[in-house]
Every structure is written in structure tokens, then in C-alpha cells.
Design an enzyme around this catalytic site. Sequence first.
Site, PDB file in Angstrom:
ATOM      1  N   GLY A  77       2.615   4.295   0.954  1.00 50.52           N
ATOM      2  CA  GLY A  77       3.451   4.570   2.236  1.00 50.52           C
ATOM      3  C   GLY A  77       4.369   3.175   2.551  1.00 50.52           C
ATOM      4  O   GLY A  77       4.819   3.228   4.399  1.00 50.52           O
ATOM      5  N   CYS A  78       3.852   2.399   2.210  1.00 55.98           N
ATOM      6  CA  CYS A  78       4.432   1.123   3.058  1.00 55.98           C
ATOM      7  C   CYS A  78       6.141   0.500   2.321  1.00 55.98           C
ATOM      8  O   CYS A  78       6.151   0.813   1.229  1.00 55.98           O
ATOM      9  CB  CYS A  78       3.289   0.224   2.721  1.00 55.98           C
ATOM     10  SG  CYS A  78       4.195  -1.406   3.355  1.00 55.98           S
ATOM     11  N   GLY A  79       6.932   0.769   3.106  1.00 51.92           N
ATOM     12  CA  GLY A  79       8.069   1.156   2.779  1.00 51.92           C
ATOM     13  C   GLY A  79       8.691  -1.073   3.349  1.00 51.92           C
ATOM     14  O   GLY A  79      10.237  -0.820   2.479  1.00 51.92           O
ATOM     15  N   PRO A 105       0.725  -1.275  -0.096  1.00 56.32           N
ATOM     16  CA  PRO A 105      -0.100   0.445  -0.110  1.00 56.32           C
ATOM     17  C   PRO A 105       0.884   1.350   0.058  1.00 56.32           C
ATOM     18  O   PRO A 105       1.703   1.364   0.237  1.00 56.32           O
ATOM     19  CB  PRO A 105      -0.933   0.192   1.200  1.00 56.32           C
ATOM     20  CG  PRO A 105       0.243  -1.397   2.139  1.00 56.32           C
ATOM     21  CD  PRO A 105       0.835  -1.957   1.557  1.00 56.32           C
ATOM     22  N   CYS A 153       7.257  -3.773   3.146  1.00 57.10           N
ATOM     23  CA  CYS A 153       5.663  -4.748   3.207  1.00 57.10           C
ATOM     24  C   CYS A 153       6.369  -5.849   2.960  1.00 57.10           C
ATOM     25  O   CYS A 153       7.182  -5.657   2.225  1.00 57.10           O
ATOM     26  CB  CYS A 153       4.886  -4.123   2.076  1.00 57.10           C
ATOM     27  SG  CYS A 153       4.336  -3.001   2.904  1.00 57.10           S
TER      28      CYS A 153
END
Length: 275
Positions: free
Chosen positions: A108-110, A106, A112
Site C-alpha cells: 500500500g506504500c506509494g 510495505p 516510499c
Amino acid sequence: MHVPVQAIDREIWRNGVASEGTRLIPEETPLALTYNGGTYAVMMGTPQNLEDFAVGFSLSEGIVGSVDDIRSLEIVRLDDGIELRMWLAPDEAARISERRRHIAGPTGCGICGIESIAEAVRPAAVVPHGQTFTPEQIMTAMQAIAPLQSINMQTRAVHAAAFWSPAGNIVALREDVGRHNALDKLAGALARSRTDARGGMVLLTSRVSVEMVQKTAAIGAPLMVAVSAPTALAVRTAEAAGITLIAIARQDGFEVFTHGGRIVACHATEVADVA
């Protein structure tokens, strides 16, 4: 649509009165990063500067050690997203096949898809000491970002990551709906242009999380400046990596969280000029 900005009709309610109008908003699309035919990650991002993103993501993730490890790169635009197809040398490809993971990332996910705590908080690369910066240089650099944010000026909805060089100017700026993506795009732009980051600073329009410090360390910049506050883990990581972490940068100043010795009132040459 794979353009970075879209014009959207909407209904507006202000002060109890309804009206209609059009607003420019940033596009967001799935970006699939594939290596030698296999999907490694799918991230949501802004469809712009995609070659930079592919290279920067590959470097930040440790998939390749140099831009030269990527034998070929193709941007394939599909109906429901974009594939960033890369081909690596056989040795790198074999290593990637062992750690390949499928990520639904998603905005902004750094990190995942990270499979262990140790992998998430891995030590950042250590940045060498030496370069110093004046408060005036830092303030001037941060103030130079806004006029270069073309997408944000239209939408007010994207992050930016920029690099300031010792020559005194912004040499690269990249934007994205995701702050991690923006920094990866910047890393890719610097790598593709063979820019030596060891003497400059990374500038961010976002908060500073640990992944942002890890990416800055991979770039090799000794100093990073952000408009928002850092997390405690980001501060500890920057301290261990030898990075000067500056945050809460405003028009009237900033706050230094780590390695403040790099900030000097004026450089030696300036002292000589004054004398």
C-alpha cells in the site's frame, strides 16, 4: 512460493463453535526492481503480471519515458523474492544512478523513499480535454469489474485497476494486494499493448490518494472512477491535471469531484437517434 494464491488451513470460530477449514488467500512477496544491475526499489506485491508491473512502475516513477527505453526485462525468481531485472540505454542508466534509492516498500506504500516534500507532491501531467462520458457508461464500466477479478473472487483480499475503452469494454484489468501496484500493472499492460488511454477511463476498487491521480495522469486517461472517497490533495491534484475525478461509485450512482463538464446526459449521436 511464487503463485498468486495460496490455500491455507485455519481454525474457524463462528457463533461460539469451532471448526476447521481451508481458505484461499493472496500471496505477498518482495519484488526488487533493478536497473542495469543496481537495485532501485523493493516493493511488496502479488507475484502475477510482473512484466506489466516492471514497465508500469518504471513509467510512473519517471525512470523511463517510454516502454521502448527498456532494452531488456528478465523475471528472476529467487527463494525469498523475485527480481525484475531491467537494462536501459546508457543515458537513462546514468541518470538513474544519480537518483537511485533503496526502498523497503510495505503493502500500500506509494511514495516510499521520496526524499523531499516537493518530490512527493510533484505536479501531475496535464490531461487534454475533449472526451465526454455518460453516467450510463461509467456505471456499466464499474459493474463490469467484479466478474473479471479472478484473484479477488477467490480471496476477497486484493485491489484491482482496470481500463475502459471508448469501444465500451474493459480492455485490461490487473490485481494486486497493493492498490498502487495494481495501477502500475495496469499502466504497464497499456504501455506494452500500445493502448491509447486518452479516450478512456481508469477504474479503481480502492480509495483515491494523490499518487493514484499522478499515476492516472501519467497513463493519460482523462477520467478516473473509484469505489471509495478521495483525499483532499488528490482532488486538488486532479483539478490541476485536468482529470475528471469520480469517487464513491455505487450501484445507485457516483460523486463527481473535478471537471464535471466531461459528464453528459447523452452524447450527440444519442441525441440524434432520439430525435
